[in-house]
Enzyme design. Structure first.
Site, short mmCIF file in Angstrom:
data_model
loop_
_atom_site.label_atom_id
_atom_site.label_comp_id
_atom_site.label_asym_id
_atom_site.label_seq_id
_atom_site.Cartn_x
_atom_site.Cartn_y
_atom_site.Cartn_z
N GLN A 171 7.74 -3.22 -0.69
CA GLN A 171 6.43 -2.62 -0.94
C GLN A 171 5.34 -3.34 -0.17
O GLN A 171 4.19 -2.92 -0.19
CB GLN A 171 6.09 -2.71 -2.44
CG GLN A 171 6.99 -1.95 -3.36
CD GLN A 171 6.69 -2.29 -4.80
OE1 GLN A 171 7.37 -3.12 -5.40
NE2 GLN A 171 5.70 -1.66 -5.38
N ASN A 172 5.69 -4.44 0.46
CA ASN A 172 4.69 -5.31 1.09
C ASN A 172 4.27 -4.79 2.46
O ASN A 172 5.08 -4.23 3.20
CB ASN A 172 5.23 -6.73 1.22
CG ASN A 172 5.55 -7.34 -0.14
OD1 ASN A 172 5.06 -6.87 -1.16
ND2 ASN A 172 6.36 -8.37 -0.15
N HIS A 191 5.28 1.00 2.07
CA HIS A 191 3.81 1.12 2.04
C HIS A 191 3.18 0.73 3.37
O HIS A 191 1.98 0.50 3.45
CB HIS A 191 3.25 0.29 0.89
CG HIS A 191 3.69 0.79 -0.45
ND1 HIS A 191 3.64 0.03 -1.59
CD2 HIS A 191 4.19 1.99 -0.84
CE1 HIS A 191 4.10 0.73 -2.62
NE2 HIS A 191 4.44 1.92 -2.18
N CYS A 232 -0.17 8.49 25.69
CA CYS A 232 -0.73 9.85 25.78
C CYS A 232 -2.23 9.90 25.56
O CYS A 232 -2.84 10.95 25.74
CB CYS A 232 -0.03 10.77 24.78
SG CYS A 232 -0.54 10.47 23.06
N GLY A 272 10.13 -10.30 -7.17
CA GLY A 272 8.68 -10.39 -7.14
C GLY A 272 7.94 -9.08 -7.21
O GLY A 272 6.85 -8.95 -6.64
N ASN A 301 11.36 -11.91 -11.80
CA ASN A 301 9.92 -11.73 -11.93
C ASN A 301 9.42 -12.52 -13.13
O ASN A 301 10.15 -12.65 -14.13
CB ASN A 301 9.56 -10.24 -12.11
CG ASN A 301 8.15 -9.93 -11.68
OD1 ASN A 301 7.75 -10.23 -10.56
ND2 ASN A 301 7.37 -9.33 -12.56
N CYS A 319 10.23 -16.76 -7.01
CA CYS A 319 11.23 -16.24 -6.07
C CYS A 319 11.82 -17.34 -5.19
O CYS A 319 13.04 -17.38 -4.98
CB CYS A 319 10.60 -15.15 -5.20
SG CYS A 319 10.15 -13.67 -6.14
#
Length: 405
Positions: A171-172, A191, A232, A272, A301, A319
């Site tokens: 997700q980082n 993301h 382009c 995490g 977590n 972690c």
């Protein structure tokens, strides 16, 4: 005609009277709630007969306030960070190591918690970006160009190298998985990546990797970076998927790779992540399968996650600590991050002369330039609120929408 005008005037007067009555009712309810809440804060021996009578008359309000308090307590417990003691931590990591050895197709899901060791703030931790914004506090600027892959990033890269992990879903947006040397085909950055801008005018879409955070001018639903495609001439845009947006880019999001990896997985290790966002992506969890045929879930977590009850094992630890112990159990040497081997420097496209002033973000310094570089004594870390980038983007807007409804 006069009768119709009178009726219209009467209906307007009635509507105003009704609106006024509703406002007065709401104000009365508000005062009642405030009064009952004040009485409930008192101990039973401090309450007067009048207080007890008022509580008796407003039992519905008392019950509602009790429910609110229960919800607050539950939320508070979920936000607490818990740590397993040293013996429990070692025991749990030993179980995880055994599961990793037996797994045929292990997949790792990562969240902001794996980058906190690189001085990048997480989101929902006690000092997380969204936690601070919820409390009405400003978020200090964080120069992400100073961040380097953490021990956890290097462990993941090594586990993939020795074929114990087949795919990583992150997700980082910090680009640290890429910089650790993890191959692009084995990575899904759901993301986006702060170092990558893309040209959608090219077919297929063309990626342009930079040595600086390209999100300076971008925000929710506004992704143009102000630079042009070197091939382009089309507009370049960032790859960040903000809160409230839907990611549609093929790369670096690589949703196809993430979904295929999840389908084949027999073990999922979450590192995490609060999983509050990831839980919404059904294709990552194989929930249509019977429970016995789903991949085994291991979560690392410090806080509660919505997947805890489904986990084979929950490890409360940092972690880096957990991954260090895991590599020890697996008897695999942890590689050290080496800037001279950072792939971003060979992948990056230099800016054209007319684009050199298109950003003000600090650039990553290539290894060869580090030897000759002299620190600028006049440069000081900014202490202003973050401008540009993805931190907190979309959050305030979403809160306004919720309040409006």
């Amino acid at each position: 005609m006069e009768t119709q005008t009178e009726r219209s005037a009467l209906s307007r007067a009635e509507r105003k009277a009704q609106e006024k009555a509703k406002l007065m009712q709401k104000e009365t309810q508000r005062k009642t709630v405030k009064l009952v809440a004040r009485i409930l804060k008192k101990s039973e021996c401090e309450r007067t007969e009048e207080d007890c009578a008022l509580l008796q008359r407003h039992q519905d309000t008392v019950q509602e306030l009790d429910k609110r308090q229960i919800r607050r307590n539950v939320l508070k417990r979920k936000q607490e960070e818990l740590f397993d003691n040293a013996d429990d931590l070692r025991s749990k990591v030993k179980q995880l190591a055994e599961a990793m050895r037996q797994a045929q197709h292990a997949v790792i899901y990562t969240g902001a918690g794996i980058s906190t060791a690189a001085s990048i703030p997480d989101y929902r931790g006690p000092n997380g970006v969204w936690t601070q914004l919820q409390k009405g506090r400003t978020v200090a600027a964080s120069d992400l160009s100073d961040a380097e892959p953490t021990l956890t990033h290097m462990c993941i890269q090594m586990l993939h190298k020795v074929k114990m992990v087949q795919h990583v879903v992150s997700q980082n947006c910090d680009g640290l998985h890429l910089r650790s040397g993890l191959p692009r085909h084995a990575l899904s950055e759901l993301h986006g990546n702060m170092f990558i801008e893309v040209c959608l005018s090219c077919s297929p879409a063309r990626e342009v990797i930079r040595l600086f955070d390209v999100t300076e001018r971008t925000a929710l639903h506004r992704h143009g970076t102000g630079r042009k495609c070197p091939h382009c001439g089309g507009e370049l845009r960032d790859t960040i998927v903000h809160f409230g947006e839907r990611g549609t880019l093929e790369q670096p999001l690589n949703w196809k790779g993430a979904a295929e990896a999840a389908q084949q997985a027999d073990l999922i290790l979450c590192l995490g992540s609060s999983l509050k966002v990831l839980k919404k992506y059904a294709c990552l969890w194989c929930m249509k399968r019977p429970a016995a045929k789903r991949p085994k879930l291991y979560i690392v977590n410090l806080q509660w996650t919505p997947k805890d009850e489904l986990a084979t094992l929950k490890i409360h630890g940092k972690c880096d600590d957990v991954m260090g112990l895991l590599m020890e159990q697996l008897d695999i040497k942890i590689p050290t991050y080496n800037r001279t081997e950072d792939p971003i420097f060979s992948l990056a496209t230099p800016l054209r002369p007319d684009e050199e002033h298109s950003h003000t973000r600090k650039m990553l310094v290539p290894p060869a330039a580090l030897v000759d570089s002299v620190p600028n004594s006049s440069s000081k870390a900014e202490e202003n609120v973050i401008k540009g980038g993805w931190f907190g983007r979309g959050y305030a807007k979403a809160r306004k929408k919720r309040k409006a409804t």
